[in-house]
Design a protein around this motif. Structure first.
Motif, PDB file in Angstrom:
ATOM      1  N   MET A   1      -1.583  -5.492  -6.791  1.00 24.20           N
ATOM      2  CA  MET A   1      -2.992  -5.296  -6.431  1.00 24.20           C
ATOM      3  C   MET A   1      -3.722  -6.638  -6.379  1.00 24.20           C
ATOM      4  N   ALA A   2      -3.516  -7.488  -7.375  1.00 24.43           N
ATOM      5  CA  ALA A   2      -4.142  -8.808  -7.372  1.00 24.43           C
ATOM      6  C   ALA A   2      -3.663  -9.620  -6.173  1.00 24.43           C
ATOM      7  N   ALA A   3      -2.370  -9.504  -5.845  1.00 25.47           N
ATOM      8  CA  ALA A   3      -1.822 -10.265  -4.722  1.00 25.47           C
ATOM      9  C   ALA A   3      -2.428  -9.827  -3.396  1.00 25.47           C
ATOM     10  N   VAL A   4      -2.588  -8.507  -3.199  1.00 25.79           N
ATOM     11  CA  VAL A   4      -3.173  -8.002  -1.960  1.00 25.79           C
ATOM     12  C   VAL A   4      -4.597  -8.521  -1.788  1.00 25.79           C
ATOM     13  N   VAL A   5      -5.416  -8.386  -2.835  1.00 28.41           N
ATOM     14  CA  VAL A   5      -6.814  -8.814  -2.728  1.00 28.41           C
ATOM     15  C   VAL A   5      -6.890 -10.332  -2.553  1.00 28.41           C
ATOM     16  N   HIS A   6      -6.060 -11.077  -3.294  1.00 28.87           N
ATOM     17  CA  HIS A   6      -6.037 -12.530  -3.164  1.00 28.87           C
ATOM     18  C   HIS A   6      -5.661 -12.943  -1.747  1.00 28.87           C
ATOM     19  N   GLY A   7      -4.619 -12.297  -1.207  1.00 23.46           N
ATOM     20  CA  GLY A   7      -4.188 -12.637   0.141  1.00 23.46           C
ATOM     21  C   GLY A   7      -5.268 -12.402   1.168  1.00 23.46           C
ATOM     22  N   MET A   8      -6.043 -11.326   1.005  1.00 20.10           N
ATOM     23  CA  MET A   8      -7.101 -11.032   1.962  1.00 20.10           C
ATOM     24  C   MET A   8      -8.307 -11.951   1.776  1.00 20.10           C
ATOM     25  N   PHE A   9      -8.575 -12.371   0.534  1.00 19.76           N
ATOM     26  CA  PHE A   9      -9.689 -13.287   0.292  1.00 19.76           C
ATOM     27  C   PHE A   9      -9.443 -14.661   0.916  1.00 19.76           C
TER      28      PHE A   9
ATOM     29  N   HIS B   1       0.832  -1.200   0.000  1.00 20.92           N
ATOM     30  CA  HIS B   1       0.000   0.000   0.000  1.00 20.92           C
ATOM     31  C   HIS B   1       0.871   1.257   0.000  1.00 20.92           C
ATOM     32  N   GLY B   2       0.308   2.326  -0.546  1.00 24.44           N
ATOM     33  CA  GLY B   2       0.952   3.628  -0.469  1.00 24.44           C
ATOM     34  C   GLY B   2       2.373   3.613  -0.979  1.00 24.44           C
ATOM     35  N   ARG B   3       3.289   4.137  -0.169  1.00 19.62           N
ATOM     36  CA  ARG B   3       4.694   4.255  -0.552  1.00 19.62           C
ATOM     37  C   ARG B   3       5.562   3.118  -0.008  1.00 19.62           C
ATOM     38  N   SER B   4       4.937   2.130   0.603  1.00 22.50           N
ATOM     39  CA  SER B   4       5.693   0.950   1.021  1.00 22.50           C
ATOM     40  C   SER B   4       5.905   0.018  -0.168  1.00 22.50           C
TER      41      SER B   4
ATOM     42  N   LEU C   1      -7.579   9.447  -5.823  1.00 20.89           N
ATOM     43  CA  LEU C   1      -6.584   9.342  -6.892  1.00 20.89           C
ATOM     44  C   LEU C   1      -5.407   8.486  -6.440  1.00 20.89           C
ATOM     45  N   ASP C   2      -4.976   8.668  -5.178  1.00 19.39           N
ATOM     46  CA  ASP C   2      -3.885   7.840  -4.660  1.00 19.39           C
ATOM     47  C   ASP C   2      -4.274   6.363  -4.644  1.00 19.39           C
ATOM     48  N   THR C   3      -5.522   6.080  -4.313  1.00 14.41           N
ATOM     49  CA  THR C   3      -5.987   4.699  -4.269  1.00 14.41           C
ATOM     50  C   THR C   3      -5.987   4.067  -5.658  1.00 14.41           C
ATOM     51  N   CYS C   4      -6.173   4.890  -6.685  1.00 11.75           N
ATOM     52  CA  CYS C   4      -6.145   4.389  -8.065  1.00 11.75           C
ATOM     53  C   CYS C   4      -4.729   4.128  -8.562  1.00 11.75           C
ATOM     54  N   ASP C   5      -3.722   4.536  -7.804  1.00 13.50           N
ATOM     55  CA  ASP C   5      -2.326   4.375  -8.221  1.00 13.50           C
ATOM     56  C   ASP C   5      -1.866   2.962  -7.870  1.00 13.50           C
ATOM     57  N   GLN C   6      -2.344   1.988  -8.626  1.00 10.49           N
ATOM     58  CA  GLN C   6      -2.066   0.579  -8.378  1.00 10.49           C
ATOM     59  C   GLN C   6      -1.301  -0.039  -9.546  1.00 10.49           C
ATOM     60  N   ARG C   7      -0.624  -1.153  -9.258  1.00 10.63           N
ATOM     61  CA  ARG C   7       0.016  -1.970 -10.275  1.00 10.63           C
ATOM     62  C   ARG C   7      -0.689  -3.320 -10.268  1.00 10.63           C
ATOM     63  N   PRO C   8      -0.945  -3.897 -11.445  1.00 12.10           N
ATOM     64  CA  PRO C   8      -1.806  -5.093 -11.499  1.00 12.10           C
ATOM     65  C   PRO C   8      -1.328  -6.249 -10.623  1.00 12.10           C
ATOM     66  N   GLY C   9      -0.036  -6.600 -10.698  1.00 11.63           N
ATOM     67  CA  GLY C   9       0.453  -7.751  -9.936  1.00 11.63           C
ATOM     68  C   GLY C   9       0.290  -7.598  -8.442  1.00 11.63           C
TER      69      GLY C   9
ATOM     70  N   PRO D   1       5.242  -6.203  -3.071  1.00  7.78           N
ATOM     71  CA  PRO D   1       5.540  -7.486  -3.725  1.00  7.78           C
ATOM     72  C   PRO D   1       4.294  -8.067  -4.397  1.00  7.78           C
ATOM     73  N   ALA D   2       4.523  -8.869  -5.420  1.00  9.32           N
ATOM     74  CA  ALA D   2       3.409  -9.464  -6.167  1.00  9.32           C
ATOM     75  C   ALA D   2       3.103 -10.887  -5.724  1.00  9.32           C
ATOM     76  N   ASP D   3       3.530 -11.256  -4.519  1.00  5.74           N
ATOM     77  CA  ASP D   3       3.317 -12.598  -3.985  1.00  5.74           C
ATOM     78  C   ASP D   3       2.137 -12.581  -3.021  1.00  5.74           C
ATOM     79  N   PRO D   4       1.044 -13.304  -3.324  1.00  9.80           N
ATOM     80  CA  PRO D   4      -0.118 -13.304  -2.413  1.00  9.80           C
ATOM     81  C   PRO D   4       0.213 -13.783  -1.009  1.00  9.80           C
ATOM     82  N   HIS D   5       1.245 -14.634  -0.873  1.00  7.44           N
ATOM     83  CA  HIS D   5       1.594 -15.140   0.446  1.00  7.44           C
ATOM     84  C   HIS D   5       2.154 -14.051   1.363  1.00  7.44           C
ATOM     85  N   ALA D   6       2.503 -12.901   0.786  1.00 10.93           N
ATOM     86  CA  ALA D   6       3.035 -11.804   1.599  1.00 10.93           C
ATOM     87  C   ALA D   6       1.940 -11.066   2.355  1.00 10.93           C
ATOM     88  N   TYR D   7       0.679 -11.342   2.015  1.00 12.83           N
ATOM     89  CA  TYR D   7      -0.416 -10.529   2.534  1.00 12.83           C
ATOM     90  C   TYR D   7      -1.396 -11.354   3.358  1.00 12.83           C
ATOM     91  N   SER D   8      -1.575 -10.936   4.585  1.00 11.91           N
ATOM     92  CA  SER D   8      -2.599 -11.485   5.468  1.00 11.91           C
ATOM     93  C   SER D   8      -2.739 -10.529   6.630  1.00 11.91           C
TER      94      SER D   8
END
Length: 293
Positions: A196-204, A72-75, A186-194, A78-85
């Motif tokens: 972003m998909a990993a974050v949502v996947h990890g939370m799902f 998120h934000g300026r942190s 606008l900041d929330t729209c500043d996403q990269r596909p990989g 990574p595009a790995d879903p396992h990084a997110y929970s």
């Protein structure tokens, strides 16, 4: 609470390691002192969303930190879903407290940030002085959450040009010339596909929040804020959480927009709650349940 006075603001960073990866996280400090408050953002949103509240709390003498969780934000993102929970995010908050040298903090957040705050209280209760929980995502929000975020994951995975295109359109807009909350959008729209998909996947597919049994064991004082007419963050979840937590105050917002456009009442409540957490020694804090409207 009047207009917040000027407070010092400092940007910092630290690193966390997990499964051999080393990731950078960025945060902003407001104010100074030993009465720490950590504020956490909603899913896919930047830490800047809590800038107005952070400034208001710091003007009351609290030492406030807003953190961009991983992805998120300026942190780093990574595009790995396992990084997110939620558990990984909670560990990042504890790592932040270690980095700052803060033995304890009042930890709070909105939506995802609310769930992460609960997880911090579950996995590291000795580090939590109190909780400020706005719009938790619990039992009653499952279906609406799937409807809201599944299309985002699908677009990021299979239609990445839509995410990249939106980023190309919104990123050049100067944030200083648009209203604050438009800038946050606008900041929330500043996403990269990989990522972003990993974050949502990890939370799902990962742990979303502590179980009801774990939540009932959280003894830290809590201010739980619920919104009416919000399908993704139903007030029923906030009310249920306030019943589960042994030492909770439930505060009903007038609308989902109140803390965004007319924040004075809720700012006062949050400041009073946080100051109260720090004014009372931990061993003397009671378990009296209150309800506010």
């Amino acid at each position: 609470m009047g207009v917040p006075g000027l407070v010092s603001e400092r940007i910092g960073q630290f690193f966390v390691e997990d499964h051999g990866a080393r990731d950078r996280l960025e945060y902003t400090e407001y104010g100074a002192g030993d009465a720490w408050v950590v504020l956490l953002h909603g899913q896919l949103m930047p830490r800047r969303m809590h800038q107005p509240l952070a400034r208001a709390l710091a003007a009351e003498g609290l030492h406030v930190v807003t953190l961009d969780l991983l992805g998120h934000g300026r942190s780093d993102r990574p595009a790995d879903p396992h990084a997110y929970s939620v558990t990984a995010f909670a560990e990042q908050v504890v790592a932040l407290l270690d980095h700052l040298g803060a033995p304890q903090a009042v930890v709070g957040g909105t939506s995802l940030g609310a769930n992460v705050s609960l997880e911090v209280a579950a996995v590291a209760p000795q580090r939590v002085r109190g909780l400020i929980i706005e719009m938790p995502v619990l039992n009653n929000a499952v279906e609406a959450g799937i409807v809201a975020f599944a299309p985002l994951m699908f677009a990021a995975r299979f239609l990445p040009f839509t995410v990249n295109g939106l980023r190309m359109l919104t990123r050049p807009v100067p944030r200083g010339v648009v209203p604050f909350w438009v800038g946050i959008g606008l900041d929330t729209c500043d996403q990269r596909p990989g990522p972003m998909a990993a974050v949502v996947h990890g939370m799902f597919f990962g742990r979303v929040a502590p179980s009801s049994r774990e939540r009932r064991a959280i003894t830290a004082p809590a201010l739980v804020v619920g919104h009416p007419k919000d399908p993704i963050h139903p007030a029923a979840d906030a009310a249920m959480l306030a019943e589960e937590l042994p030492n909770a105050t439930f505060l009903r917002a007038r609308s989902i927009l109140e803390w965004r456009i007319r924040p004075e009442r809720l700012d006062r409540a949050a400041a009073g709650f946080a100051l109260g957490c720090w004014a009372t020694p931990a061993r003397q804090r009671g378990r009296q349940r209150r309800t506010s409207s």
